[in-house]
Design a protein around this motif. Structure first.
Motif, short mmCIF file in Angstrom:
data_model
loop_
_atom_site.label_atom_id
_atom_site.label_comp_id
_atom_site.label_asym_id
_atom_site.label_seq_id
_atom_site.Cartn_x
_atom_site.Cartn_y
_atom_site.Cartn_z
N ALA A 4 -20.91 33.91 -19.58
CA ALA A 4 -19.59 33.28 -19.59
C ALA A 4 -19.02 33.23 -21.01
CB ALA A 4 -19.69 31.86 -19.04
N LEU A 5 -17.75 33.60 -21.13
CA LEU A 5 -17.05 33.55 -22.40
C LEU A 5 -15.85 32.61 -22.30
CD1 LEU A 5 -17.00 37.35 -23.39
CD2 LEU A 5 -18.60 35.58 -24.15
N ALA A 6 -15.46 32.02 -23.41
CA ALA A 6 -14.35 31.07 -23.41
C ALA A 6 -13.03 31.70 -23.01
CB ALA A 6 -14.22 30.42 -24.79
N ASP A 7 -12.87 33.02 -23.24
CA ASP A 7 -11.60 33.65 -22.91
C ASP A 7 -11.58 34.33 -21.54
OD1 ASP A 7 -13.18 35.84 -23.57
OD2 ASP A 7 -11.67 36.78 -24.85
N ASP A 8 -12.63 34.14 -20.72
CA ASP A 8 -12.55 34.57 -19.32
C ASP A 8 -11.39 33.81 -18.70
OD1 ASP A 8 -14.91 36.01 -19.71
OD2 ASP A 8 -16.17 34.43 -18.85
N PHE A 9 -10.63 34.46 -17.84
CA PHE A 9 -9.48 33.76 -17.27
C PHE A 9 -9.68 33.42 -15.80
CE2 PHE A 9 -8.43 38.29 -17.22
CZ PHE A 9 -8.08 38.51 -15.89
N ALA A 10 -9.04 32.33 -15.40
CA ALA A 10 -9.15 31.83 -14.02
C ALA A 10 -8.28 32.64 -13.07
CB ALA A 10 -8.72 30.36 -13.97
N LEU A 57 -3.27 35.61 -10.57
CA LEU A 57 -4.36 36.51 -10.91
C LEU A 57 -4.86 36.34 -12.34
CD1 LEU A 57 -3.15 39.81 -9.20
CD2 LEU A 57 -4.57 37.98 -8.28
N ARG A 58 -4.00 35.85 -13.22
CA ARG A 58 -4.42 35.67 -14.61
C ARG A 58 -3.99 34.28 -15.06
NH1 ARG A 58 -6.18 39.65 -18.37
NH2 ARG A 58 -6.25 38.78 -20.45
N GLY A 59 -4.86 33.31 -14.84
CA GLY A 59 -4.56 31.93 -15.17
C GLY A 59 -5.10 31.54 -16.53
N ALA A 60 -5.36 30.25 -16.69
CA ALA A 60 -5.84 29.71 -17.96
C ALA A 60 -7.24 30.23 -18.28
CB ALA A 60 -5.87 28.19 -17.89
N GLU A 61 -7.59 30.17 -19.55
CA GLU A 61 -8.91 30.61 -19.99
C GLU A 61 -9.97 29.58 -19.60
OE1 GLU A 61 -8.52 31.34 -24.17
OE2 GLU A 61 -7.63 33.33 -23.83
N ARG A 62 -11.19 30.07 -19.44
CA ARG A 62 -12.33 29.21 -19.07
C ARG A 62 -12.44 28.03 -20.03
NH1 ARG A 62 -17.41 30.66 -16.42
NH2 ARG A 62 -16.83 32.86 -16.60
N GLY A 63 -12.27 28.29 -21.32
CA GLY A 63 -12.41 27.25 -22.34
C GLY A 63 -11.37 26.15 -22.24
N VAL A 64 -10.25 26.40 -21.57
CA VAL A 64 -9.19 25.39 -21.42
C VAL A 64 -9.61 24.31 -20.43
CG1 VAL A 64 -6.80 25.03 -20.66
CG2 VAL A 64 -7.38 27.01 -22.08
N GLY A 65 -10.26 24.71 -19.35
CA GLY A 65 -10.79 23.74 -18.39
C GLY A 65 -9.85 23.26 -17.30
N ASN A 66 -8.61 23.77 -17.27
CA ASN A 66 -7.70 23.36 -16.20
C ASN A 66 -6.54 24.33 -16.09
OD1 ASN A 66 -5.19 22.24 -17.73
ND2 ASN A 66 -6.95 21.31 -18.76
N ASP A 67 -5.89 24.30 -14.93
CA ASP A 67 -4.71 25.13 -14.68
C ASP A 67 -3.98 24.55 -13.47
OD1 ASP A 67 -2.83 27.14 -14.92
OD2 ASP A 67 -4.25 28.79 -14.69
N VAL A 68 -2.75 25.00 -13.26
CA VAL A 68 -1.93 24.52 -12.14
C VAL A 68 -1.41 25.73 -11.37
CG1 VAL A 68 0.18 23.29 -11.47
CG2 VAL A 68 -1.28 22.40 -13.31
N PHE A 107 -13.43 33.54 -11.79
CA PHE A 107 -13.15 33.92 -13.17
C PHE A 107 -13.24 35.43 -13.33
CE2 PHE A 107 -14.17 29.48 -14.29
CZ PHE A 107 -13.04 29.21 -15.07
N SER A 108 -12.47 35.95 -14.28
CA SER A 108 -12.45 37.37 -14.59
C SER A 108 -12.57 37.55 -16.09
CB SER A 108 -11.13 37.97 -14.09
OG SER A 108 -11.07 39.34 -14.41
N ARG A 109 -13.26 38.59 -16.49
CA ARG A 109 -13.41 38.91 -17.91
C ARG A 109 -12.05 39.33 -18.45
NH1 ARG A 109 -17.14 37.18 -20.09
NH2 ARG A 109 -18.91 38.53 -19.74
N ALA A 110 -11.70 38.83 -19.62
CA ALA A 110 -10.40 39.14 -20.22
C ALA A 110 -10.28 40.63 -20.54
CB ALA A 110 -10.19 38.30 -21.47
N ASN A 111 -11.34 41.23 -21.05
CA ASN A 111 -11.29 42.64 -21.45
C ASN A 111 -12.47 43.40 -20.87
OD1 ASN A 111 -8.95 42.48 -23.25
ND2 ASN A 111 -10.26 41.16 -24.49
N GLY A 112 -12.56 43.43 -19.57
CA GLY A 112 -13.66 44.15 -18.94
C GLY A 112 -13.60 44.00 -17.44
#
Length: 194
Positions: free
Chosen positions: A122-128, A144-155, A173-178
């Protein structure tokens, strides 16, 4: 013809034996239930199912196959989707930790999770990736591309047309660059305020 670089041959059978056996009807019903779901959520499953580049199966086909096998409950002719077992994303990326969803007064869905960056892969920039499915209409609302894992929330904004309705909610979660994706997790059924 060719499909994904593979030579294929197509033929039409002269006739189908026992075309209406209970086993065949059961399988057709399962296929119909999941096909409708996959059609509406195709952008999400194509982005969410981690499929190796050399694989001869698309994300949609992988999702269809998995959900037909594992996400149907009941016996024919009363089979139905088993919402907690549905997968809209699948892969080897570390999934959400302590994920929850709450309905805001305006009807939007508020997702929260614990930042588990540094755990396994898990990386902090994985996106929700956020999804809410409305079983009555078969429609879905997704991001499809929400907040980053490190942010901890999204709407996830829910259109007013779903006011008073029940929706089933999922997070992945999805890898930001992969190509890496996590398995989607079911966060429950929520009632949108009406």
């Amino acid at each position: 013809s060719k499909w994904k670089g593979i030579n294929t041959m197509r033929a039409v059978p002269e006739h189908v034996r026992d075309a209406k056996t209970v086993r065949q009807l059961r399988q057709r019903q399962r296929f119909s239930l999941v096909s409708r779901l996959m059609k509406e959520t195709r952008p999400f499953v194509n982005a969410g199912f981690e499929v190796p580049s050399q694989a001869s199966m698309s994300g949609s086909n992988a999702a269809l196959s998995y959900n037909i096998r594992f996400a149907i409950s009941g016996d024919y002719p009363a089979q139905q989707l088993d919402h907690p077992q549905l997968r809209f994303a699948m892969g080897k990326l570390e999934g959400p930790l302590n994920a929850q969803v709450a309905v805001e007064p305006d009807g939007n869905l508020s997702f929260t999770w614990t930042d588990n960056s540094g755990t396994a892969n898990a990386l902090a920039d994985d996106f929700a990736m956020l999804l809410a499915y409305h079983p009555v209409t078969g429609r879905a609302v997704m991001q499809l591309r929400g907040a980053e894992r490190g942010v901890g929330n999204d709407v996830l904004a829910i259109p007013p047309v779903y006011a008073g309705e029940t929706m089933h909610v999922y997070l992945a979660f999805s890898r930001a660059n992969g190509p890496e994706r996590s398995n989607s997790v079911y966060l429950g059924a929520v009632q949108v305020p009406g």
